[in-house]
Design a protein around this motif. Structure first.
Motif, PDB file in Angstrom:
ATOM      1  N   PRO A 325       8.198 -44.639 -38.880  1.00 26.09           N
ATOM      2  CA  PRO A 325       7.089 -44.138 -38.171  1.00 26.09           C
ATOM      3  C   PRO A 325       5.778 -44.072 -38.817  1.00 26.09           C
ATOM      4  CG  PRO A 325       9.151 -43.138 -37.451  1.00 26.09           C
ATOM      5  CD  PRO A 325       9.429 -43.946 -38.629  1.00 26.09           C
ATOM      6  N   ALA A 326       5.901 -43.291 -40.082  1.00 30.48           N
ATOM      7  CA  ALA A 326       4.642 -43.075 -40.724  1.00 30.48           C
ATOM      8  C   ALA A 326       4.990 -43.043 -42.291  1.00 30.48           C
ATOM      9  CB  ALA A 326       4.009 -41.804 -40.295  1.00 30.48           C
ATOM     10  N   ARG A 327       4.926 -44.307 -42.911  1.00 29.72           N
ATOM     11  CA  ARG A 327       5.384 -44.516 -44.118  1.00 29.72           C
ATOM     12  C   ARG A 327       4.013 -44.368 -45.126  1.00 29.72           C
ATOM     13  NH1 ARG A 327       9.740 -45.883 -47.498  1.00 29.72           N
ATOM     14  NH2 ARG A 327       8.938 -45.951 -49.481  1.00 29.72           N
ATOM     15  N   ALA A 328       3.940 -43.409 -46.193  1.00 27.11           N
ATOM     16  CA  ALA A 328       2.882 -43.314 -46.966  1.00 27.11           C
ATOM     17  C   ALA A 328       3.194 -44.360 -48.125  1.00 27.11           C
ATOM     18  CB  ALA A 328       2.594 -41.915 -47.694  1.00 27.11           C
ATOM     19  N   ALA A 371       1.718 -52.674 -42.737  1.00 30.99           N
ATOM     20  CA  ALA A 371       2.499 -52.855 -41.692  1.00 30.99           C
ATOM     21  C   ALA A 371       1.571 -54.115 -40.754  1.00 30.99           C
ATOM     22  CB  ALA A 371       2.793 -51.818 -40.789  1.00 30.99           C
ATOM     23  N   ALA A 372       0.485 -53.725 -40.648  1.00 28.72           N
ATOM     24  CA  ALA A 372      -0.261 -54.857 -39.673  1.00 28.72           C
ATOM     25  C   ALA A 372      -0.505 -56.029 -40.628  1.00 28.72           C
ATOM     26  CB  ALA A 372      -1.903 -54.143 -39.590  1.00 28.72           C
ATOM     27  N   LEU A 472      13.948 -51.465 -25.119  1.00 25.53           N
ATOM     28  CA  LEU A 472      14.354 -50.879 -26.217  1.00 25.53           C
ATOM     29  C   LEU A 472      15.399 -49.999 -26.293  1.00 25.53           C
ATOM     30  CD1 LEU A 472      13.726 -50.164 -29.375  1.00 25.53           C
ATOM     31  CD2 LEU A 472      11.956 -48.700 -28.522  1.00 25.53           C
ATOM     32  N   GLU A 473      16.592 -50.020 -27.121  1.00 21.21           N
ATOM     33  CA  GLU A 473      17.487 -49.123 -27.200  1.00 21.21           C
ATOM     34  C   GLU A 473      17.742 -48.707 -28.604  1.00 21.21           C
ATOM     35  OE1 GLU A 473      19.232 -47.470 -24.888  1.00 21.21           O
ATOM     36  OE2 GLU A 473      19.113 -48.722 -23.077  1.00 21.21           O
ATOM     37  N   ASP A 529       8.596 -48.496 -31.646  1.00 21.75           N
ATOM     38  CA  ASP A 529       7.288 -49.230 -30.475  1.00 21.75           C
ATOM     39  C   ASP A 529       6.656 -50.445 -31.211  1.00 21.75           C
ATOM     40  OD1 ASP A 529       8.028 -47.438 -28.551  1.00 21.75           O
ATOM     41  OD2 ASP A 529       6.485 -46.234 -29.011  1.00 21.75           O
ATOM     42  N   ASP A 530       6.430 -50.149 -32.380  1.00 20.96           N
ATOM     43  CA  ASP A 530       5.814 -51.426 -33.411  1.00 20.96           C
ATOM     44  C   ASP A 530       6.720 -52.490 -33.300  1.00 20.96           C
ATOM     45  OD1 ASP A 530       3.398 -49.946 -33.474  1.00 20.96           O
ATOM     46  OD2 ASP A 530       4.036 -49.433 -35.631  1.00 20.96           O
TER      47      ASP A 530
END
Length: 953
Positions: A325-328, A371-372, A472-473, A529-530
């Motif tokens: 979700p939010a990887r630095a 990620a993008a 999505l599961e 979600d991504d």
């Protein structure tokens, strides 16, 4: 060094290329393109002078990141003749390593000294230059090098990119002997480049480094830190534990606040993660995460070797994971200390534990960029790798191969039976078939390919299909609808650690074509979600390609059905030849190849093979028109060259009709067609043939000898204005005529002479039935993947028994008619055909009387006893009779009426000496037919009762 056998091909191809000859089929496209660029730059194979530069950044970020990797490669290839080099983005070599240290003393300077530039502009085709030009992993073998000095070796090279910007920073190149080529080198090169890119990522953020420096400054000020460097905590964990610890640390960094979280690891350890804020000297605010464990857990305190005095470990950190979700962006792990003071970095809150640094960074810095970029790379690659063919199943598999392992660990694709056939599905939820199962390992815990899939309404797959939206599961263990489809199957899947699912409908033009299911197993993080957005984008692109393939499949099936309907469904009965045939469509589409067997008068037979240039509906329709025209022209009993003239005129007219008078109308017309026409006469064993731009036939004698007759080629059909020539051969009984189209022997992967020799060997067998000959040719000569359709026709000749042929030569004397009738009656009696004797006498009387009264020269009467009885009367006149209605008062004009009623077929055939009027009669005359046929004619003659006195036609 001598040339290996595998080198000879490239050597010859390179020499041909330098002479200006075409070598497209013999050289890989990247190499050929590089050769062409090298020539256009004015380079010479023996004069590629490399520039030498001194402004090398040998201490820069690329060199620092690659140094340990190059050392590891040197160790891996120790003692072997391997040259490892690192070049910058210009192609200038920065560093070199040698598997065999002695290589540095015996190799030339350009292969040992840093600074030489191997850009393609200077060195021509080589590993470093081609990797920069192609921007991917490449291989150059031996003579594929442009410069002569490099042709004894092989090399593999791969670009090294900045993980954040995607820019190529340099090239990693491996040089080795040509004999050491191995597929495993691809894996080695890819992994090594990946590690260098990770180490570049570790250096990428100055803000991250400033935060790290602030953290180190704090640690240095702690009294307990003096002289007590300790390895990072995570370096002593197994990969699974380390991954889970780093993921939780990432979540804490993303929260950007102080917190303490206890983490239970699969190995049984319990670690407390403590996050604290830290501010750099420049004012950058970030978060540092440390791991704290009880001091009694000695499994985390075993010492490991570290590099002192260096802020970065020689072991690179794992690449930032775009799926969390939010990887630095993680810095490299830093040596920590064993702390005994509460509330300070490196210690536990109660002062009873040991700890070390896990991650430090800004919340979200670098994570979204990485990620993008990865998402864009995957989608960009998908646009070129999905839909490479117009095959529905293959396109679905390409989608699965793209998603594994970068998005999912397993992918299944289910398509309705209608889609696989090429039809548009009326109800996509019915008749679903498992089309693709693909995963990171072969033991996929799913229904195998080819089985019918039964889905319950509550399953995510059916929900996504009926609702037309992605489902999505994140946790399949708690997805009751998914488990309800089959509890036993669900438990088997969960037992393989499959824990998360994305079900995407394959939608194209608003039509659901199937389902793509993406599963995650190896990565413990659930889909987010991504991931759902990425899976949906991949599936959308694939759905469009699947729909295109489906529509092509349908149209291809329609054209193939049309072509098969236009080809012979069966051959008429005849005794002249025994035939067998094959038709094989091209992989790329339906073409215009055709063949036919046409019975002619007097027991003869015509064999035809043709080819219309092109593929698709137009070629198939044109083929049908030409085949119909050839049968019609054959009915006229024309010789082969005249049949080709008529076909040539027809093709020309068709072209003009389709293109019109405007040559620039854009219509393509027929473009071209070829034809081979053969007539075989079993009474004389004569074979006459002519061809229009077509392949010559093969003649196989009874003893197995094979020849390709020197038959005048003639221009293709449609050119007009040029005559066609015939050739005549006498074939012993049992010979085979082998007619074929060019798809059989013309193949881009095979030399023409080689294919012709293969055909010769396949045919060189005595006394083999045509069916076995066809099968032998198909197995030995037909290409594995034919680019053009193939028509093959094999005919074994037979001879009409001379005892079944009766011939009478007589002068043009009316008094001899009765003599001929008597002789014919005796011959029919000898053949046992007394039943039709009356009809044949009547028919021949008319034909002979006509020849006497209106013909010229000597007359010949011939009877052929085959499947039918053929009556022939020939003379030297070229005037042919015509059937007409005679008036009541006419004294003549009824003879041909009799002939037409008494025979199955009749006609006129022109010869070099004159003409032949022939009539075919059944061997058994239906009761009353003779009297019915003769009655109207005899009534008009009154008292004329003698056949000798019947007026001529």
């Amino acid at each position: 060094m001598g040339l290996l056998a595998d080198d000879i091909g490239p050597v010859l191809a390179r020499d041909q290329f330098l002479r200006g000859e075409s070598v497209e089929a013999a050289v890989r496209n990247p190499i050929l393109n590089s050769w062409q660029r090298s020539v256009s730059l004015g380079l010479s194979p023996d004069g590629c002078e490399l520039p030498f530069v001194q402004d090398l950044d040998i201490e820069g970020r690329l060199a620092r990141a690659a140094g340990p990797v190059l050392d590891r490669l040197r160790e891996r290839f120790a003692g072997r003749s391997v040259n490892v080099s690192l070049a910058d983005g210009r192609g200038a070599v920065l560093q070199r390593r040698f598997g065999d240290a002695s290589m540095a003393g015996r190799l030339p300077a350009i292969q040992t000294v840093p600074g030489f530039v191997f850009d393609e502009r200077f060195a021509g085709t080589n590993g470093i230059g081609l990797a920069l030009a192609e921007r991917r992993l490449i291989h150059v073998y031996g003579a594929e090098h442009f410069a002569e000095r490099s042709q004894a070796n092989a090399c593999s090279a791969i670009p090294v990119r900045d993980p954040l910007s995607g820019r190529i920073e340099g090239v990693l190149c491996l040089g080795y002997p040509h004999t050491d080529v191995a597929v495993a080198l691809d894996i080695v090169m890819s992994k090594a480049a990946g590690v260098i890119e990770q180490r570049l990522l570790d250096q990428s953020s100055a803000r991250e480094r400033s935060l790290l420096q602030a953290y180190l400054d704090i640690r240095r000020r702690l009294p307990a830190a003096d002289g007590q460097p300790v390895e990072p905590v995570t370096s002593r964990l197994d990969p699974r534990d380390r991954m889970i610890l780093e993921e939780r640390a990432t979540e804490l960094i993303s929260a950007a606040q102080r917190a303490a979280v206890e983490v239970a690891l699969p190995s049984g350890r319990r670690v407390t993660l403590v996050s604290r804020t830290v501010t750099s000297s420049s004012g950058v605010e970030g978060v540092v995460v440390e791991a704290v464990v009880p001091t009694s857990d000695t499994r985390l305190t075993a010492p490991t070797e570290i590099v002192t005095g260096t802020p970065y470990s020689t072991t690179p950190a794992p690449l930032a994971d775009a799926r969390t979700p939010a990887r630095a962006v993680a810095t490299a792990f830093v040596p920590g200390t064993t702390a005994r003071t509460s509330g300070t970095p490196g210690g536990t809150p109660d002062g009873t534990g040991a700890g070390g640094l896990v991650l430090v960074g800004e919340a979200g810095v670098g994570k979204y960029a990485v990620a993008a970029r990865r998402r864009l790379e995957l989608l960009s690659e998908a646009s070129t790798r999905i839909g490479t063919t117009l095959d529905v199943s293959r396109t679905a598999r390409e989608l699965a191969e793209m998603a594994v392992p970068r998005l999912a660990d397993f992918v299944t694709i289910d398509l309705p039976e209608a889609v696989l056939r090429g039809d548009e599905p009326t109800d996509p939820t019915r008749d679903l078939h498992r089309t693709v199962v693909h995963g990171i390992r072969d033991d996929c815990p799913f229904y195998p390919e080819g089985e019918r899939v039964h889905l319950q309404p509550t399953t995510p797959q059916l929900r996504c299909l009926t609702g037309g939206r992605t489902v999505l599961e994140p946790d399949l263990r708690s997805a009751a609808g998914w488990i309800a489809q089959s509890r036993a199957n669900a438990q088997r899947i969960l037992a393989h650690n499959v824990h998360s699912l994305i079900a995407v409908p394959l939608l194209a033009r608003g039509i659901a074509l199937g389902i793509a299911s993406f599963y995650r197993a190896r990565d413990p993080a659930p889909f987010g979600d991504d991931d759902r957005s990425l899976a949906q984008e991949l599936a959308t692109r694939a759905a469009i390609c699947i729909d295109n393939a489906r529509r092509y499949t349908r149209e291809h099936a329609m054209v193939l059905a049309l072509q098969h309907s236009l080809l012979p469904q069966g051959f008429p009965e005849q005794n002249a030849v025994e035939v067998a045939h094959r038709y094989m469509p091209a992989e790329s589409g339906v073409g215009g190849d055709w063949f036919d067997v046409i019975p002619l008068s007097s027991a003869r037979v015509a064999l035809v093979v043709g080819d219309v240039v092109g593929h698709g509906l137009h070629a198939a329709a044109t083929m049908g028109r030409l085949r119909t025209a050839a049968r019609n022209f054959a009915e006229l009993d024309l010789p082969p060259d005249e049949v080709l003239i008529h076909l040539d005129n027809l093709v020309g007219r068709l072209d003009r009709e389709e293109c019109g008078d405007d040559p620039f109308s854009g219509m393509t017309g027929i473009i071209g067609a070829t034809c081979l026409y053969v007539i075989y006469d079993p009474t004389s064993q004569r074979c006459v043939m002519a061809r229009a731009g077509h392949c010559p036939p093969a003649l196989v004698l009874p003893d197995g000898a094979v020849t390709f007759p020197d038959l005048p080629a003639g221009p293709p059909l449609g050119l007009g204005g040029l005559p066609f020539e015939t050739a005549e051969f006498r074939l012993p009984e049992g010979s085979q005529l082998v007619l074929y189209t060019d798809g059989l022997i013309e193949d881009r992967d095979r030399d023409f002479d080689t294919a012709l020799e293969q055909l010769r060997r396949a045919l060189a067998h005595p006394n083999r039935p045509p069916e076995e000959t066809c099968q032998a040719v198909v197995e030995a000569v037909v290409p594995e993947h034919p680019a053009d359709d193939i028509a093959l026709l094999v005919a074994r000749t037979h001879t009409l028994d001379p005892h079944r042929v009766a011939t009478w030569d007589l002068p043009a004397d009316p008094s001899l008619v009765s003599t001929v009738r008597a002789a014919v009656a005796r011959q029919l009696a000898a053949w046992g055909l007394d039943e039709i004797c009356f009809d044949i006498e009547l028919l021949l009387s008319e034909l002979v009387t006509n020849a006497v009264r209106y013909g010229s020269g000597p007359i010949q009467v011939r009877l052929l006893y085959d499947r039918t009885l053929t009556c022939e009367v020939s003379d030297t006149s070229s005037t042919a009779p015509h059937l007409r209605h005679a008036a009541t008062t006419d004294e003549g004009g009824r003879g041909l009426f009799l002939v037409a009623r008494l025979s199955q077929a009749w006609g006129t055939r022109y010869t070099a000496e004159g003409k032949v009027i022939w009539a075919e009669c059944a061997l058994e005359m239906p009761s009353g037919k003779a009297g019915e046929a003769a009655g109207p004619a005899l009534d008009s003659f009154g008292s004329l009762g003698s056949f000798d006195d019947i007026p001529a036609i």
